[in-house]
Write a protein that holds these residues in place. Structure first.
Motif, PDB file in Angstrom:
ATOM      1  N   SER A   1      -2.813  -4.643  -9.734  1.00 45.37           N
ATOM      2  CA  SER A   1      -1.507  -5.194  -9.355  1.00 45.37           C
ATOM      3  C   SER A   1      -1.235  -6.499 -10.096  1.00 45.37           C
ATOM      4  O   SER A   1      -0.128  -6.725 -10.602  1.00 45.37           O
ATOM      5  CB  SER A   1      -1.457  -5.432  -7.840  1.00 45.37           C
TER       6      SER A   1
ATOM      7  N   ALA B   1       0.850  -1.183   0.000  1.00 39.82           N
ATOM      8  CA  ALA B   1       0.000   0.000   0.000  1.00 39.82           C
ATOM      9  C   ALA B   1       0.887   1.235   0.000  1.00 39.82           C
ATOM     10  O   ALA B   1       1.789   1.362   0.820  1.00 39.82           O
ATOM     11  CB  ALA B   1      -0.915  -0.011   1.215  1.00 39.82           C
TER      12      ALA B   1
ATOM     13  N   ALA C   1      -2.335   0.935  -9.685  1.00 37.54           N
ATOM     14  CA  ALA C   1      -1.079   0.310  -9.282  1.00 37.54           C
ATOM     15  C   ALA C   1       0.022   0.767 -10.234  1.00 37.54           C
ATOM     16  O   ALA C   1      -0.222   0.946 -11.421  1.00 37.54           O
ATOM     17  CB  ALA C   1      -1.206  -1.208  -9.307  1.00 37.54           C
TER      18      ALA C   1
ATOM     19  N   THR D   1       0.326   0.288  -4.744  1.00 36.68           N
ATOM     20  CA  THR D   1      -1.096   0.516  -4.986  1.00 36.68           C
ATOM     21  C   THR D   1      -1.660   1.362  -3.866  1.00 36.68           C
ATOM     22  O   THR D   1      -1.234   1.250  -2.719  1.00 36.68           O
ATOM     23  CB  THR D   1      -1.852  -0.823  -5.157  1.00 36.68           C
TER      24      THR D   1
ATOM     25  N   ILE E   1      -2.869  -5.026   2.337  1.00 33.89           N
ATOM     26  CA  ILE E   1      -2.927  -3.699   1.719  1.00 33.89           C
ATOM     27  C   ILE E   1      -3.786  -2.666   2.461  1.00 33.89           C
ATOM     28  O   ILE E   1      -3.275  -1.627   2.813  1.00 33.89           O
ATOM     29  CB  ILE E   1      -3.330  -3.802   0.233  1.00 33.89           C
TER      30      ILE E   1
ATOM     31  N   ALA F   1      -4.623   2.133  -1.587  1.00 32.73           N
ATOM     32  CA  ALA F   1      -5.845   1.528  -1.052  1.00 32.73           C
ATOM     33  C   ALA F   1      -6.842   2.605  -0.654  1.00 32.73           C
ATOM     34  O   ALA F   1      -6.463   3.703  -0.268  1.00 32.73           O
ATOM     35  CB  ALA F   1      -5.507   0.663   0.162  1.00 32.73           C
TER      36      ALA F   1
ATOM     37  N   CYS G   1      -7.378  -2.416  -6.652  1.00 35.28           N
ATOM     38  CA  CYS G   1      -5.975  -2.466  -6.209  1.00 35.28           C
ATOM     39  C   CYS G   1      -5.364  -3.819  -6.559  1.00 35.28           C
ATOM     40  O   CYS G   1      -4.254  -3.893  -7.103  1.00 35.28           O
ATOM     41  CB  CYS G   1      -5.883  -2.255  -4.699  1.00 35.28           C
ATOM     42  N   TYR G   2      -6.080  -4.878  -6.231  1.00 37.73           N
ATOM     43  CA  TYR G   2      -5.568  -6.225  -6.486  1.00 37.73           C
ATOM     44  C   TYR G   2      -5.557  -6.556  -7.973  1.00 37.73           C
ATOM     45  O   TYR G   2      -4.573  -7.092  -8.495  1.00 37.73           O
ATOM     46  CB  TYR G   2      -6.376  -7.257  -5.691  1.00 37.73           C
TER      47      TYR G   2
ATOM     48  N   GLU H   1      -6.235   6.140  -6.034  1.00 37.94           N
ATOM     49  CA  GLU H   1      -6.830   4.999  -5.331  1.00 37.94           C
ATOM     50  C   GLU H   1      -7.272   3.942  -6.345  1.00 37.94           C
ATOM     51  O   GLU H   1      -7.874   4.260  -7.361  1.00 37.94           O
ATOM     52  CB  GLU H   1      -8.057   5.438  -4.518  1.00 37.94           C
ATOM     53  N   GLY H   2      -6.943   2.691  -6.048  1.00 38.09           N
ATOM     54  CA  GLY H   2      -7.325   1.591  -6.913  1.00 38.09           C
ATOM     55  C   GLY H   2      -6.352   1.312  -8.045  1.00 38.09           C
ATOM     56  O   GLY H   2      -6.425   0.273  -8.688  1.00 38.09           O
TER      57      GLY H   2
END
Length: 177
Positions: free
Chosen positions: A98, A21, A59, A75, A115, A77, A94-95, A56-57
């Protein structure tokens, strides 16, 4: 393989990339992110300055420098308000973003930190369930691309939340992992 372990993400010498994060300007910051910058060295900060921040969100990827991994995925969060302001969707992004970078850079092993559970005050049980489910959904679509995904979490309480989420979500996939 997907697993959760209580360990220091900065010392994982068998991982291609770590995901942490970050703050929106990708500067040194606090907590784990500050430690990542300290361990990686000043070249990380120089590269981060060239990336123009991160929303935000989203990466962004950099070299690992003095860390044992090749890459660091940064990333941003979402901050938890009460779950009614798009926090879930932003965390999923985020995931997903990434993991898309992992595919693009031919990364086969990746370690995630927990994160959204630091300064963003995301409840660990909710964050863990979203994280594990989102990653498993992604891996289910691309089963041959990433060999190892591991959550490296320093605190026992948060580690327990991620282990429980992994066990619960695994039932949805009928033992896929």
């Amino acid at each position: 393989m997907i697993q959760v372990a209580q360990k220091d993400i900065t010392k994982m010498n068998y991982i291609d990339a770590i995901v942490v994060a970050a703050n929106k300007n990708l500067q040194t910051g606090t907590g784990l992110y500050k430690n990542i910058h300290r361990c990686a060295g000043e070249r990380l900060l120089k590269e981060c300055c060239l990336l123009g921040g991160c929303k935000e969100g989203e990466a962004k990827i950099t070299g690992g420098y003095n860390l044992p991994c090749r890459y660091i995925i940064h990333t941003v969060a979402p901050v938890w308000i009460d779950g009614n302001y798009g926090e879930k969707e932003l965390l999923e992004r985020c995931y997903i973003n990434s993991l898309k970078l992992a595919l693009k850079y031919d990364i086969h092993s990746i370690a995630f930190s927990a994160i959204p559970t630091g300064r963003s005050t995301y409840p660990p049980s909710i964050a863990a369930e979203i994280a594990i489910k989102t990653v498993m959904d992604f891996i289910y679509k691309y089963p041959e691309k990433i060999d190892l995904i591991e959550w490296a979490i320093s605190g026992e309480r948060i580690c327990r939340a991620y282990r429980k989420a992994l066990k619960n979500v695994n039932y949805l996939y009928d033992g896929y992992i």
